[in-house]
Design an enzyme around this catalytic site. Structure first.
Site, mmCIF file in Angstrom:
data_model
loop_
_atom_site.group_PDB
_atom_site.id
_atom_site.type_symbol
_atom_site.label_atom_id
_atom_site.label_comp_id
_atom_site.label_asym_id
_atom_site.label_seq_id
_atom_site.Cartn_x
_atom_site.Cartn_y
_atom_site.Cartn_z
ATOM 1 C CG ASP A 1 -5.928 0.415 -1.672
ATOM 2 O OD1 ASP A 1 -5.070 1.324 -1.676
ATOM 3 O OD2 ASP A 1 -5.917 -0.526 -0.860
ATOM 4 C CB SER B 1 -0.965 -0.037 1.187
ATOM 5 O OG SER B 1 -1.922 0.982 1.103
ATOM 6 C CG ASP C 1 -2.679 3.750 -2.167
ATOM 7 O OD1 ASP C 1 -3.417 3.542 -3.153
ATOM 8 O OD2 ASP C 1 -2.711 3.046 -1.143
ATOM 9 C CG ASP D 1 -2.647 -0.772 -3.180
ATOM 10 O OD1 ASP D 1 -2.391 0.338 -2.668
ATOM 11 O OD2 ASP D 1 -3.362 -1.621 -2.614
#
Length: 593
Positions: A312, A153, A308, A310
């Protein structure tokens, strides 16, 4: 653990680790007799937690490496085979694997696919970087029983992680999480197939565009006002940064297809696990958006958007009346999106029967006011978007209530039902439409936010994170929580504590009458919440993925009148309250050192 035991564990690791890079790191430490570093790498094994693995990359049992990932995948495969016996007998088990831009993503995703394939579980492997929400979506449309995304993340560059998903496209929750952990801990042998052999035999299937196209179409299908977008999109200029992650492909394509003028920060557009232009690739933190804001000032953009690594999480900034860009918090954007989604559902008669909005327990109760205004039930769940997805899935099974929106304060939102994890790509698309909608009414999003404050009260939020690294870290954090739990807090910021919610003990109570306790229905979690007079809530929670403890302050004060002067006075009062509480919490943390 003494030096002899450390060396025994290190040599055992060397014997098992197939990756030369990770193996040679440990060999070099042994040759240098670097006892301190060896102890840090081997004093414990990196724990497969309820969401998977996350840690610093490197050789050792307490690091993210191919050996730990292969064991984690073997344990997950063993559990899946037991959990879906009929599909296993018929050879119909499958898994989907995605990864973001972090270092070693190729090694980690590759070995994950090879272990699944060796265990008779067809592995659908994305050919390049993809966002976490697309992984969730792919699991559902491919009919997989599980999935994995290799990501840490928004953590610093030295980290990577491994998140495990269930057949519904959500991260695993109980009882599967504990069952998988037991299987991982019991692994004695890892099955592994050669990559090329797996591809040749159809046990590893490479995927990309066929999922991408459907994912993007799904996001666009969930928008409410395509005609407004078509008419007004060219008037809005967006500056966007994927923070060296996975978001550019989808955010640029979806917003571009809608006709929006998207300018991506060029230095941050391509995936790069070093994240060279930021200290942390976290849209929650102002420094991460510095380059995007500077470009927005130059381009006179209407909105700054960020995802960010990834993709999400979704962060934003908007220009105020003076052209200064104001960063919008996760709670504020969550309230704006909730307000827009709910008013749109009502306007277009798309509000289902018995609608439910879901938020995490540390998310601002500001959104509770929005839900009540639109006649929507508000439901709290534990921190972590997997609990929002789980609750959504349970409602879908029972068919009595219907999910309409989910959010958490850490910049996570889910506007659709086809995905079962927070989705920064769909949040970007909905935010763009929302910006156009309020512009068509002669308002900016900041003006709309102030309208909501004037109607429902001023809500301000702060977060305090304290890291406790090394062997003593968990003990110190445990001591802080124990002290808070046993001694309690009588007041914070001059406000009396009216109620304490202890989710680890599944109770809440008035501290002035602690013998009279009400049972809670939440799953157990090491969280304490203090409810103060006036409505402010302070929550304490050790992180499950990092060596830190986090405090959340959700303050609120009334706004005496619907005027700018009354709002300014309320903002000053809330700021003062947050500052007082922050100082008291920092004193508690400093004393624990």
């Amino acid at each position: 653990m003494d030096q002899k035991e450390i060396l025994e564990r290190a040599n055992q690791y060397i014997a098992e680790e197939k990756d030369e890079k990770f193996r040679s790191e440990v060999e070099a430490l042994i040759a240098k007799n670097d006892v301190k570093e060896l102890e840090d790498r081997f004093y414990q094994s990196l724990e497969f937690g309820t969401g998977g693995l996350r840690g610093v990359m490197g050789g050792g049992t307490n690091r993210m490496n191919t050996l730990n990932i292969s064991k984690a995948t073997q344990g997950l495969a063993n559990y899946i085979i037991k959990a879906f016996p009929e599909e296993a007998k018929k050879g119909q088990l499958s898994a989907c694997i995605a990864y973001d831009s972090r270092h070693n993503h190729d090694k980690f995703s590759d070995i994950t696919a090879r272990v699944f394939a060796a265990n008779g579980i067809k592995a659908y492997l994305f050919t390049s970087l993809r966002p976490t929400p697309e992984l969730s979506y792919a699991i559902r449309i491919l009919g997989c029983q599980t999935g994995v995304v290799v990501t840490a993340s928004h953590n610093p560059p030295q980290y990577n992680g491994y998140k495990a998903y269930w057949a519904d496209g959500a991260q695993v929750v109980e009882p599967h999480d504990k069952g998988i952990i037991d299987e991982v801990n019991a692994v004695k042998e890892v099955k592994l197939i050669d990559r090329e052999e797996g591809i040749r035999e159809g046990k590893i299937v490479l995927i990309d565009k066929e999922i991408d196209d459907k994912f993007q179409a799904m996001i666009k299908s969930n928008l409410y006002r395509p005609e407004l977008i078509k008419e007004k999109a060219s008037s809005v200029k967006v500056v966007y940064t994927p923070l060296h992650g996975t978001g550019a492909m989808h955010v640029e394509k979806v917003l571009g297809d809608l006709g929006l003028n998207v300018i991506t920060v060029p230095e941050q557009r391509e995936g790069n696990g070093d994240f060279p232009t930021v200290e942390k690739p976290n849209p929650e933190e102002a420094p991460a958006l510095k380059m995007a804001v500077e470009l927005a000032e130059k381009e006179k953009a209407d909105v700054v958007m960020a995802t960010d690594p990834d993709a999400d999480r979704f962060g934003t900034a908007f220009p105020d009346k003076n052209g200064k860009y104001v960063l919008v918090t996760g709670n504020q954007m969550g309230v704006l999106l909730a307000d827009y989604v709910l008013l749109s559902k009502k306007e277009f008669n798309k509000m289902p029967a018995n609608p439910v909005l879901i938020r995490s327990i540390v998310t601002s109760p500001f959104v509770d006011k929005i839900a009540a205004h639109y006649g929507v039930t508000l439901r709290e769940v534990l921190t972590g978007f997997k609990w929002i997805a789980y609750e959504e899935g349970e409602m879908e099974k029972l068919g009595k209530e219907h999910y309409v929106f989910g959010l958490e304060e850490s910049y996570g939102y889910l506007v659709e039902t086809e995905c079962r994890d927070k989705d920064g790509v769909s949040a970007a698309a909905m935010c763009a439409e929302m910006t156009l909608y309020w512009a068509s009414k002669g308002k900016s999003l900041l003006e709309r936010l102030n309208e909501l404050y004037k109607e429902f009260g001023l809500f301000e939020d702060r977060a305090i994170s304290k890291y406790f690294q090394g062997i003593q870290g968990p003990k110190i954090m445990g001591g802080i929580m124990t002290k808070l739990r046993t001694e309690g807090l009588k007041e914070l910021g001059g406000k009396k504590v009216l109620k304490i919610r202890d989710i680890q003990e599944s109770v809440e109570f008035d501290p002035s009458n602690s013998a009279n306790k009400t049972k809670l229905a939440f799953p157990k979690s090491n969280v304490l919440q203090f409810f103060l007079e006036g409505g402010t809530i302070v929550s304490a929670r050790p992180s499950g993925t990092e060596p830190k403890i986090k405090f959340y302050i959700n303050s609120t004060v009334p706004v005496s009148a619907k005027t700018d002067e009354a709002l300014a006075a309320a903002r000053s009062e809330a700021d003062s309250l947050c500052s007082k509480i922050s100082a008291e919490i920092n004193a508690i943390l400093d004393a624990a050192q």
